[in-house]
Design an enzyme around this catalytic site. Structure first.
Site, short mmCIF file in Angstrom:
data_model
loop_
_atom_site.label_atom_id
_atom_site.label_comp_id
_atom_site.label_asym_id
_atom_site.label_seq_id
_atom_site.Cartn_x
_atom_site.Cartn_y
_atom_site.Cartn_z
N GLU A 112 -36.61 -35.44 -2.09
CA GLU A 112 -35.95 -36.57 -2.73
C GLU A 112 -34.71 -36.08 -3.50
O GLU A 112 -34.60 -34.90 -3.84
CB GLU A 112 -36.90 -37.27 -3.71
CG GLU A 112 -37.41 -36.34 -4.80
CD GLU A 112 -37.94 -37.07 -6.03
OE1 GLU A 112 -37.15 -37.82 -6.64
OE2 GLU A 112 -39.11 -36.88 -6.37
N LYS A 118 -30.04 -44.17 -9.87
CA LYS A 118 -31.41 -43.94 -9.40
C LYS A 118 -31.81 -45.11 -8.51
O LYS A 118 -31.71 -46.27 -8.91
CB LYS A 118 -32.33 -43.84 -10.62
CG LYS A 118 -33.81 -43.72 -10.30
CD LYS A 118 -34.61 -43.47 -11.57
CE LYS A 118 -36.08 -43.74 -11.39
NZ LYS A 118 -36.85 -43.55 -12.64
N VAL A 127 -39.25 -41.23 -5.11
CA VAL A 127 -40.33 -41.01 -4.13
C VAL A 127 -40.42 -42.20 -3.18
O VAL A 127 -40.46 -42.05 -1.96
CB VAL A 127 -41.67 -40.79 -4.87
CG1 VAL A 127 -42.84 -40.84 -3.89
CG2 VAL A 127 -41.65 -39.45 -5.61
N ASP A 173 -45.90 -51.74 -16.33
CA ASP A 173 -44.81 -50.94 -15.77
C ASP A 173 -45.43 -49.90 -14.86
O ASP A 173 -45.90 -48.85 -15.30
CB ASP A 173 -43.98 -50.29 -16.88
CG ASP A 173 -42.81 -49.48 -16.32
OD1 ASP A 173 -42.66 -49.43 -15.07
OD2 ASP A 173 -42.05 -48.90 -17.11
N SER A 222 -44.87 -47.71 -11.36
CA SER A 222 -43.81 -47.24 -10.47
C SER A 222 -43.90 -47.88 -9.08
O SER A 222 -44.99 -48.06 -8.53
CB SER A 222 -43.91 -45.72 -10.33
OG SER A 222 -42.96 -45.27 -9.39
N ASP A 276 -43.39 -46.35 -6.63
CA ASP A 276 -43.97 -45.31 -5.76
C ASP A 276 -45.36 -45.72 -5.26
O ASP A 276 -45.73 -45.43 -4.12
CB ASP A 276 -44.11 -43.98 -6.51
CG ASP A 276 -42.78 -43.36 -6.89
OD1 ASP A 276 -41.73 -43.87 -6.48
OD2 ASP A 276 -42.81 -42.33 -7.62
N LYS A 298 -46.86 -37.77 -12.89
CA LYS A 298 -46.27 -37.09 -14.05
C LYS A 298 -47.10 -37.29 -15.32
O LYS A 298 -47.63 -38.36 -15.55
CB LYS A 298 -44.83 -37.59 -14.24
CG LYS A 298 -43.92 -37.04 -13.13
CD LYS A 298 -42.47 -37.32 -13.39
CE LYS A 298 -42.12 -38.73 -13.04
NZ LYS A 298 -42.19 -39.04 -11.60
N1 PSU Z 1 -40.95 -35.74 -9.93
C1 PSU Z 1 -40.31 -34.88 -10.74
N2 PSU Z 1 -39.19 -35.35 -11.39
C2 PSU Z 1 -38.70 -36.61 -11.17
C3 PSU Z 1 -39.37 -37.51 -10.31
C4 PSU Z 1 -40.50 -37.02 -9.71
O1 PSU Z 1 -40.74 -33.73 -10.90
O2 PSU Z 1 -37.67 -36.96 -11.73
C5 PSU Z 1 -38.82 -38.91 -10.05
C6 PSU Z 1 -39.24 -39.36 -8.65
O3 PSU Z 1 -38.08 -39.72 -7.96
C7 PSU Z 1 -40.15 -40.53 -8.88
C8 PSU Z 1 -39.54 -41.13 -10.10
O4 PSU Z 1 -40.20 -41.40 -7.78
O5 PSU Z 1 -39.28 -39.97 -10.91
C9 PSU Z 1 -40.44 -42.17 -10.74
O6 PSU Z 1 -39.68 -43.02 -11.52
P1 PSU Z 1 -40.27 -44.46 -11.95
O7 PSU Z 1 -41.42 -44.14 -12.86
O8 PSU Z 1 -39.12 -45.16 -12.65
O9 PSU Z 1 -40.67 -45.15 -10.69
MN MN Z 2 -40.91 -48.58 -14.04
#
Ligand code: PSU
Ligand code: MN
Length: 285
Positions: free
Chosen positions: A7, A70, A90, A120, A122, A124, A141
Site C-alpha cells: 500500500e 489518503k 489497505v 468509527d 475502518s 478495511d 493497529k
Molecule cells: N499500517 C501501518 N501504518 C499505516 C496503515 C497501516 O503500519 O499507516 C494505514 C493503512 O493504510 C490502513 C489505514 O488501511 O492506516 C487505516 O486507516 P483508517 O483507520 O482511517 O481506515
Molecule cells: Mn475511520
C-alpha cells in the site's frame, strides 16, 4: 516473478520522513529476497496504478508526503475524477490489487474498530469481507479496540489465520492475550487454505496475522500508556475521519521516543518477506 502488493498510505501518511523511505527499501528488498516483485498501489494524478515505483517522480511526491491525500475505497473514484495523487489504504489497495490479478498484499496493521468511537470502523473491515486478496499483517493497529475488531471480522466472515501464533498479535506488541480460532505454521498451509477458499468461490479476503519480530516488539504496558495519552491528545485536538489513524500513530511514536517506529519498520519488513513467500508459493503448482 509473482507479484506482492504494497500500500502507499503507510508511506505517505502512516510513517514520517525519513522512516517512510526506509520502510519502502526494506519491504522492497524483503519481497525480492522471497522471490516476489513488489507492486505499490496508488492513484497518480488521477490514474490508478499497481506500480507506483515505475514512475520515480511520482514515488518521490509520495515519499515527500506532498499534496498526497489518503484514499480508501470510497475515495478512489473522486481522486481519479479530480486528477489527484492518492495514497491507498489497505481497503483501496485490496481493490486495486484484486483488479490487477494480484493475490497477495503485505502491510503493517489493518484498520479496525476505534476505541473512543466504536461507530468509527475502518473501511478495511468491509473491504476484507468482499475482496479476494490475502492480506499479511501484524494484526490491527494497537490504537484500536482489538477484541471488537476480531469480533467484527468474525461477523463479516473473514478467515483470520495466526501465523505461528495462537493469539492475536498487537501490532507493536507480539501478543494481546486474545485467542485466535485458527493457526498455521507454514506458507504451504496458507497456500492450501487460499486454494480451498477460491475453490469454494468465496470472494472475501484472507487475513494472515504474524506477530512483530520478537527483537523489536514493544512491552504491552509501554504501548498501552502511550496509546491512552495519544487518544487523550486526539480528543483535545478534535481529530476526525481519516486523520485519526495517522494522528494516533504519530502521537504514539512521540510518546515512545520513536521506539514504535522501529517496531513498525521491522514488522513491515517481516510481513513483506512472508507475503513474498506466499506469492512465490502460489505461483508454483
Ligand atoms: N499500517 C501501518 N501504518 C499505516 C496503515 C497501516 O503500519 O499507516 C494505514 C493503512 O493504510 C490502513 C489505514 O488501511 O492506516 C487505516 O486507516 P483508517 O483507520 O482511517 O481506515
Ligand atoms: Mn475511520
Amino acid at each position: 516473478m509473482p507479484h506482492l502488493a504494497l500500500e502507499s498510505s503507510v508511506f505517505a501518511q502512516g510513517l514520517p520522513i525519513p522512516e517512510n523511505r526506509e520502510a519502502l527499501t526494506r519491504m522492497t528488498s524483503a519481497a525480492h529476497a522471497a522471490g516476489a516483485t513488489p507492486r505499490i498501489t496508488a492513484v497518480v494524478r488521477g490514474s490508478p496504478t499497481t506500480d507506483l515505483a515505475a514512475d520515480p517522480a511520482a514515488l518521490e511526491r509520495f515519499l515527500a508526503r506532498d499534496g498526497v491525500r489518503k484514499v480508501s475505497t470510497r475515495d478512489l473514484a473522486l481522486c481519479m475524477a479530480q486528477h489527484g495523487d492518492g495514497a491507498t489504504t489497505v481497503a483501496a489497495t485490496m481493490h486495486l490489487a484484486a483488479s490487477d490479478g494480484i493475490d497477495v498484499f503485505a502491510t503493517g496493521g489493518i484498520g479496525g474498530v476505534h476505541r473512543d468511537a466504536p461507530f468509527d470502523e475502518s473501511g478495511d473491515l468491509v473491504e476484507l469481507a468482499r475482496t479476494p486478496v490475502i492480506v499479511v499483517c501484524a494484526g490491527a493497529k494497537s490504537i484500536l479496540d482489538l477484541p471488537a475488531t476480531l469480533e467484527r471480522l468474525e461477523t463479516l466472515g473473514v478467515t483470520v489465520l495466526g501465523y505461528r501464533t495462537n493469539t492475536l498479535p498487537g501490532f507493536f506488541t507480539a501478543h494481546t492475550g486474545v485467542s485466535l480460532a485458527d493457526r498455521v505454521d507454514s506458507v504451504e498451509e496458507i497456500a492450501a487454505v487460499w486454494r480451498a477458499h477460491r475453490a469454494l468461490g468465496r470472494t472475501a479476503g484472507l487475513l494472515v496475522m504474524q506477530p512483530p519480530p520478537a527483537a523489536d516488539a514493544l512491552d504491552a504496558a509501554l504501548v498501552d500508556a502511550a496509546v491512552e495519552d495519544a487518544l487523550a491528545e486526539a480528543r483535545t485536538a478534535r481529530v476526525r475521519g481519516g486523520a485519526v489513524t495517522p494522528f494516533l500513530l504519530a502521537a504514539v511514536a512521540r510518546r515512545t521516543n520513536n521506539q514504535s517506529l522501529r517496531t513498525n519498520l521491522s514488522l513491515l519488513e517481516a510481513n513483506a518477506a512472508l507475503g513474498g513467500a506466499i506469492a512465490a508459493r502460489l505461483a508454483r503448482p
